[in-house]
Design a protein around this motif. Structure first.
Motif, PDB file in Angstrom:
ATOM      1  N   ARG A 135      21.170  17.067   3.078  1.00  0.00           N
ATOM      2  CA  ARG A 135      19.984  17.571   2.369  1.00  0.00           C
ATOM      3  C   ARG A 135      18.684  16.906   2.816  1.00  0.00           C
ATOM      4  N   ALA A 136      18.765  16.012   3.781  1.00  0.00           N
ATOM      5  CA  ALA A 136      17.559  15.283   4.207  1.00  0.00           C
ATOM      6  C   ALA A 136      16.873  16.033   5.332  1.00  0.00           C
ATOM      7  N   ARG A 137      15.981  16.922   4.976  1.00  0.00           N
ATOM      8  CA  ARG A 137      15.256  17.691   5.989  1.00  0.00           C
ATOM      9  C   ARG A 137      14.120  16.843   6.571  1.00  0.00           C
ATOM     10  N   ASP A 138      13.890  16.971   7.858  1.00  0.00           N
ATOM     11  CA  ASP A 138      12.794  16.261   8.527  1.00  0.00           C
ATOM     12  C   ASP A 138      12.831  14.763   8.250  1.00  0.00           C
ATOM     13  N   HIS A 139      14.012  14.198   8.228  1.00  0.00           N
ATOM     14  CA  HIS A 139      14.114  12.771   7.948  1.00  0.00           C
ATOM     15  C   HIS A 139      13.491  11.954   9.071  1.00  0.00           C
ATOM     16  N   GLY A 177      -3.008  -3.596   9.572  1.00  0.00           N
ATOM     17  CA  GLY A 177      -2.888  -2.172   9.848  1.00  0.00           C
ATOM     18  C   GLY A 177      -1.715  -1.466   9.208  1.00  0.00           C
ATOM     19  N   ALA A 178      -1.022  -2.107   8.259  1.00  0.00           N
ATOM     20  CA  ALA A 178       0.045  -1.417   7.538  1.00  0.00           C
ATOM     21  C   ALA A 178      -0.558  -0.586   6.407  1.00  0.00           C
ATOM     22  N   LEU A 179       0.096   0.525   6.079  1.00  0.00           N
ATOM     23  CA  LEU A 179      -0.285   1.318   4.919  1.00  0.00           C
ATOM     24  C   LEU A 179       0.536   0.852   3.724  1.00  0.00           C
ATOM     25  N   THR A 180      -0.017   1.004   2.540  1.00  0.00           N
ATOM     26  CA  THR A 180       0.626   0.492   1.333  1.00  0.00           C
ATOM     27  C   THR A 180       1.188   1.609   0.481  1.00  0.00           C
ATOM     28  N   ILE A 181       2.436   1.422   0.020  1.00  0.00           N
ATOM     29  CA  ILE A 181       2.944   2.219  -1.087  1.00  0.00           C
ATOM     30  C   ILE A 181       3.008   1.265  -2.266  1.00  0.00           C
ATOM     31  N   GLY A 182       2.365   1.630  -3.360  1.00  0.00           N
ATOM     32  CA  GLY A 182       2.292   0.673  -4.452  1.00  0.00           C
ATOM     33  C   GLY A 182       1.866   1.278  -5.760  1.00  0.00           C
ATOM     34  N   THR A 183       1.969   0.436  -6.778  1.00  0.00           N
ATOM     35  CA  THR A 183       1.558   0.804  -8.128  1.00  0.00           C
ATOM     36  C   THR A 183       0.133   0.325  -8.372  1.00  0.00           C
ATOM     37  N   MET A 184      -0.410   0.736  -9.512  1.00  0.00           N
ATOM     38  CA  MET A 184      -1.735   0.265  -9.913  1.00  0.00           C
ATOM     39  C   MET A 184      -1.571  -1.097 -10.565  1.00  0.00           C
ATOM     40  N   ASP A 185      -1.282  -2.090  -9.742  1.00  0.00           N
ATOM     41  CA  ASP A 185      -0.999  -3.426 -10.243  1.00  0.00           C
ATOM     42  C   ASP A 185      -1.721  -4.463  -9.400  1.00  0.00           C
ATOM     43  N   TYR A 187       8.369   7.354  -7.438  1.00  0.00           N
ATOM     44  CA  TYR A 187       8.524   6.561  -6.212  1.00  0.00           C
ATOM     45  C   TYR A 187       9.189   7.387  -5.115  1.00  0.00           C
ATOM     46  N   ILE A 188      10.236   8.116  -5.461  1.00  0.00           N
ATOM     47  CA  ILE A 188      10.942   8.944  -4.472  1.00  0.00           C
ATOM     48  C   ILE A 188      10.019  10.015  -3.912  1.00  0.00           C
ATOM     49  N   GLU A 189       9.264  10.674  -4.781  1.00  0.00           N
ATOM     50  CA  GLU A 189       8.347  11.714  -4.328  1.00  0.00           C
ATOM     51  C   GLU A 189       7.241  11.129  -3.448  1.00  0.00           C
ATOM     52  N   CYS A 190       6.767   9.941  -3.800  1.00  0.00           N
ATOM     53  CA  CYS A 190       5.727   9.295  -3.000  1.00  0.00           C
ATOM     54  C   CYS A 190       6.275   8.919  -1.622  1.00  0.00           C
ATOM     55  N   GLN A 191       7.537   8.481  -1.573  1.00  0.00           N
ATOM     56  CA  GLN A 191       8.148   8.149  -0.286  1.00  0.00           C
ATOM     57  C   GLN A 191       8.291   9.389   0.591  1.00  0.00           C
ATOM     58  N   GLU A 192       8.469  10.549  -0.012  1.00  0.00           N
ATOM     59  CA  GLU A 192       8.507  11.783   0.767  1.00  0.00           C
ATOM     60  C   GLU A 192       7.139  12.053   1.405  1.00  0.00           C
ATOM     61  N   GLN A 249       4.889  11.376  10.278  1.00  0.00           N
ATOM     62  CA  GLN A 249       5.236  12.303  11.354  1.00  0.00           C
ATOM     63  C   GLN A 249       4.004  12.868  12.064  1.00  0.00           C
ATOM     64  N   ASP A 250       2.836  12.705  11.448  1.00  0.00           N
ATOM     65  CA  ASP A 250       1.576  13.070  12.106  1.00  0.00           C
ATOM     66  C   ASP A 250       1.011  11.785  12.715  1.00  0.00           C
TER      67      ASP A 250
END
Length: 839
Positions: A588-592, A679-687, A774-779, A786-787
């Motif tokens: 089920r992992a499309r474009d992984h 130069g890393a991008l962040t995935i994070g909460t408002m913390d 979190y899962i949706e944000c990781q998508e 990929q861009d």
């Protein structure tokens, strides 16, 4: 990168401390011969390191002595930064960068057929800190010197630092950190400035000749504190400040009469018990003995430090009543808070000042930085233990508290519950001394370390103090030094940035904004990607050496490195990995997008849940990495013994920075800043500082998920039921069921039951509530990665807009708003001029 010219050496010392290639080479060979007692053919790599370290230290000493001489002459107001931790990282590379000698040293070693990087790697990292607190202190010392502000760092010279972490069968194993085993070329002991520290015993009242009542402390034992000094040079300035760490020794190390009676162990008993004080960083305080040792450690180093400041103050010819005009003392969290009672003891008992005058000096001297939003992390000491170790200080705290509560009663007339909440003594159940309360009452300024953190201090953790003294509170957002975390650790990016915009950004980080002018240059973006790819290849090689796991440098490097703690939610990242694994296995992992998940961090020795979290990470990695269906689509690596040295390789290579703590729990965080700067991008909460990072880099260049701090409060207030999330989200349900089945624990369904039961029954850090977001944000992360061109632009913008997060900016704010200190530029003095300053 064309390095800036090295600092000039004075003419009188050219032969001994020349910055030329020939001068450095001569010094290197001289130290190899005269200091290390080796010649090149029989010398080992560590011998070469020691020779180079001594040669470089010589070039710091003239600046160090010039700084000390001019500070003594001018007696400017000096910052004293009190911290139980200083996680300095390797000294040699930092000295080379700040003195402008890195290229010269590289050329000298190359001429002798020696590998520059290999020689630098010989240095044993001093693990004198646990994580962010100690690393922040190190960044601040670098910035204080670079900003030319007179300062001392004061702490403890732990003989054994934070434990050396190994991973055996997926479990953390703590080993002794023998960082001093080969000696330490950066340390200069100063036994002539040793001080005595009292512990235990009793107090006695007495009257002086005028009939005035005083108190005398009669200790049970006395230990000696020996200062060990380290030069801290600023970047391309003459200012070199001092880190002074205290080592405990017995006042009488050897009892000859006991030895002669045949009691050979008893003859050195005092030496052993005294030196235990500074043996180990943060002894496990689950036992009474551990608590006693930790309190003794804290008192020991602040007593040594305050006695040292008073010695310096009086030696400069200043009156004792002027102490607060000459020293600004910063409490780095609550560990040094006992300093408030200790300064009162020194002023009232030793220097015989009246109480009111001593209290005025004390409160004008101290300021307090709070580093936590976790109530359980605010130190408090059982009254009986405190009285046993520090009887005089408990009397002083009682007096401080009585006077303070009288003021509270007047301010909040009839509010007895507020009085109980504000008291320095917790009277609920077993009585405790509240160290954060002592810090608040005895300081003229209280600050948080990120905008959200400071607001939450005022509205929640320290609300009563804020309502009493709103003028004391402010915010100083943390920062990190760009010298260590960009110029030193990422030379490829440093060279690229410097070619594009010049090198002034190294001491003026907001200048990185000029990188935005190169966003539309395809060649620059290509160079940017090449730098990141080369850094990833370096990290892949390190991971293979340290873990045996081979990773693909062309996969996305998704990194979560920090202290292991439930509120930091490393296990949420693992749930994401398990979710991806299930998707891949079911097709089920499309474009992984292939990913390498890199974890690192230490769990406190007594924190069993955190240790189980490490086992959870490594167990999932064991299954994923060995599944032939997955191959290089997913890799999970836990790198053992994460420290400053490894951070210098990890931050430059990271592409996604995981900052996923529950909103309202992380005070600031500084790893987020190091990642973004590289130069890393962040995935994070408002913390914590995530909020300000997102504001700076732009919401479109930050991957945000999860509930806000206010939403977290509302969810908990309404009665949080984690089981509802488990039952309503099919992927989460399948993910937790697979873990519960024993699939990742070699068929043992009980191994991770404590983690799962806690998530399903309590989930205090809302993993299940934030899971779907979190899962949706990781998508979204996968799609963005990929861009390639768009991701590169976002990466450049993260670096370009990280200027706010320099510790130079933090230090300027402290200096202007809290410490009221100004830069004191240092002129380089030759031997004759140094001699004149002594007259």
């Amino acid at each position: 990168m064309s390095a800036p010219a090295p600092l000039p050496s004075s003419s009188i010392d050219d032969e001994r401390t020349s910055f030329s290639r020939e001068g450095l080479k001569r010094a290197f060979l001289d130290h190899l011969y005269y200091t290390i007692a080796k010649f090149p053919k029989i010398a080992g790599k560590n011998d070469f390191y020691l020779a180079l370290a001594h040669a470089v230290r010589d070039r710091s000493l003239q600046r160090w002595l010039s700084s000390s001489a001019q500070y003594n002459q001018a007696a400017p107001r000096t910052v004293a930064y009190l911290s139980a931790e200083f996680l300095m990282g390797p000294h040699l590379c930092n000295q080379l960068i700040n003195l402008g000698l890195a290229d010269t040293a590289r050329e000298v070693l190359a001429e002798m057929k020696l590998d520059y990087g290999e020689i630098l790697r010989q240095e044993e990292e001093p693990g004198l800190g646990n994580g962010g607190l100690g690393r922040l202190a190190a960044c601040f010392l670098d910035s204080l010197a670079t900003q030319q502000i007179p300062a001392f760092g004061y702490g403890i010279r732990y003989e054994y630092g934070i434990f050396f972490q190994t991973i055996i069968d997926g479990w953390q194993v703590e080993n002794t950190d023998k960082w001093l085993r080969y000696g330490n070329p950066w340390e200069i002991p100063r036994p002539e400035w040793s001080v005595e520290v009292k512990l235990g015993g009793r107090t006695e009242p007495y009257n002086d000749d005028a009939g005035r009542l005083h108190v005398r402390w009669v200790p049970e034992k006395t230990v000696s504190g020996v200062p060990c000094d380290y030069p801290i040079p600023g970047y391309h300035v003459n200012t070199t400040n001092t880190l002074r760490l205290w080592r405990a020794e017995a006042t009488e190390a050897f009892d000859f009469s006991v030895f002669n009676r045949g009691d050979y162990l008893g003859a050195v008993n005092k030496k052993v018990t005294s030196e235990n004080l500074t043996k180990v960083l943060y002894p496990n305080d689950e036992t009474t003995q551990g608590k006693e040792l930790r309190l003794e450690q804290q008192y020991f180093f602040v007593s040594c430090s305050l006695q040292d400041m008073l010695r310096i103050h009086l030696a400069r010819g200043s009156a004792i009543a002027e102490f607060d005009r000459k020293f600004a003392v910063q409490l780095n969290d609550t560990h040094p808070a006992i300093a408030i009672a200790e300064l009162m003891r020194l002023l009232v008992d030793e220097h015989l000042l009246p109480w009111e005058r001593a209290w005025g000096i004390t409160t004008r001297t101290f300021s307090y930085t709070n580093h936590t939003l976790l109530p359980e992390a605010l130190e408090r000491w059982p009254l009986a233990l405190f009285e046993r170790i520090l009887p005089r200080h408990l009397e002083l705290i009682y007096e401080i508290n009585a006077r303070f509560l009288n003021d509270v009663r007047i301010h909040f007339l009839g509010d007895e519950s507020r009085i109980a909440r504000l008291s320095l003594i917790d009277e609920t159940g077993e009585r405790y001394v509240r160290m954060a309360h002592l810090a608040c009452v005895g300081s003229h300024a209280i600050n948080g370390v990120a905008e959200l953190h400071s607001e939450l201090l005022k509205s929640d953790l320290l609300r009563d103090f804020y309502e009493l003294w709103p003028q004391k509170f402010s915010n100083v957002t943390n920062g990190v030094t760009p010298r260590r975390w960009l110029a030193l650790s990422n030379p490829r990016l440093t060279a690229l940035v410097t070619r594009a915009i010049g090198d002034a950004w190294i001491t003026d980080l907001p200048r990185l904004r000029h990188l935005e002018e190169h966003l539309d240059d395809p060649a620059f973006r290509e160079d940017w990607r090449a730098v990141k790819r080369a850094n990833k290849a370096d990290l892949a090689a390190l991971l293979l050496r340290r873990t045996g796991v081979k990773v693909n440098p062309d996969s996305m490097f998704d990194v979560l490195v920090k202290r292991i703690h439930e509120y930091k939610r490393q296990h949420l990242a693992v749930l994401h990995i398990v979710t991806l694994y299930l998707r891949l296995k079911s097709g089920r992992a499309r474009d992984h997008q292939p990913r390498t998940f890199i974890f690192g961090g230490k769990a406190a020795p007594g924190y069993h849940t955190a240790k189980l979290m490490i086992k959870f990470i490594t167990s999932v990695g064991e299954v994923v990495n060995n599944d032939p269906d997955i191959r290089d689509l997913l890799k999970v690596v836990f790198i053992p013994n994460f420290n400053v040295t490894q951070g210098q390789c990890i931050y430059p290579a990271a592409e996604l920075s995981e900052q996923i703590s529950l909103a309202g729990k992380e005070a600031s965080g500084t790893g987020n800043m190091k990642f973004a700067m590289n130069g890393a991008l962040t995935i994070g909460t408002m913390d914590g500082a995530n909020i300000e990072l997102r504001e700076q880099v732009g919401a479109e260049n930050f991957f945000l998920f999860g509930h806000t701090a206010e939403e977290v409060r509302q969810i908990k207030q309404a009665g949080y039921r984690p089981m509802d999330y488990y039952q309503s989200h099919s992927e989460l349900h399948a993910c937790l069921d697979l873990i519960q089945s024993g699939f990742f624990s070699r068929g043992d369904p009980e191994l991770f039951r404590p983690l799962l039961d806690d998530l399903l029954q309590r989930d205090p850090y809302l993993l299940l509530a934030d899971y779907q977001s979190y899962i949706e944000c990781q998508e979204q992360v996968t799609q963005a990665y990929q861009d390639t061109e768009a991701w590169t632009r976002m990466s450049i913008l993260n670096t370009a807009r990280s200027g706010k997060f320099s510790s130079d900016r933090s230090i300027r704010e402290y200096a202007e708003r809290i410490w009221k200190v100004r830069p004191t530029p240092v002129t380089l003095l030759n031997g004759n001029e140094l001699e004149q300053t002594l007259k």
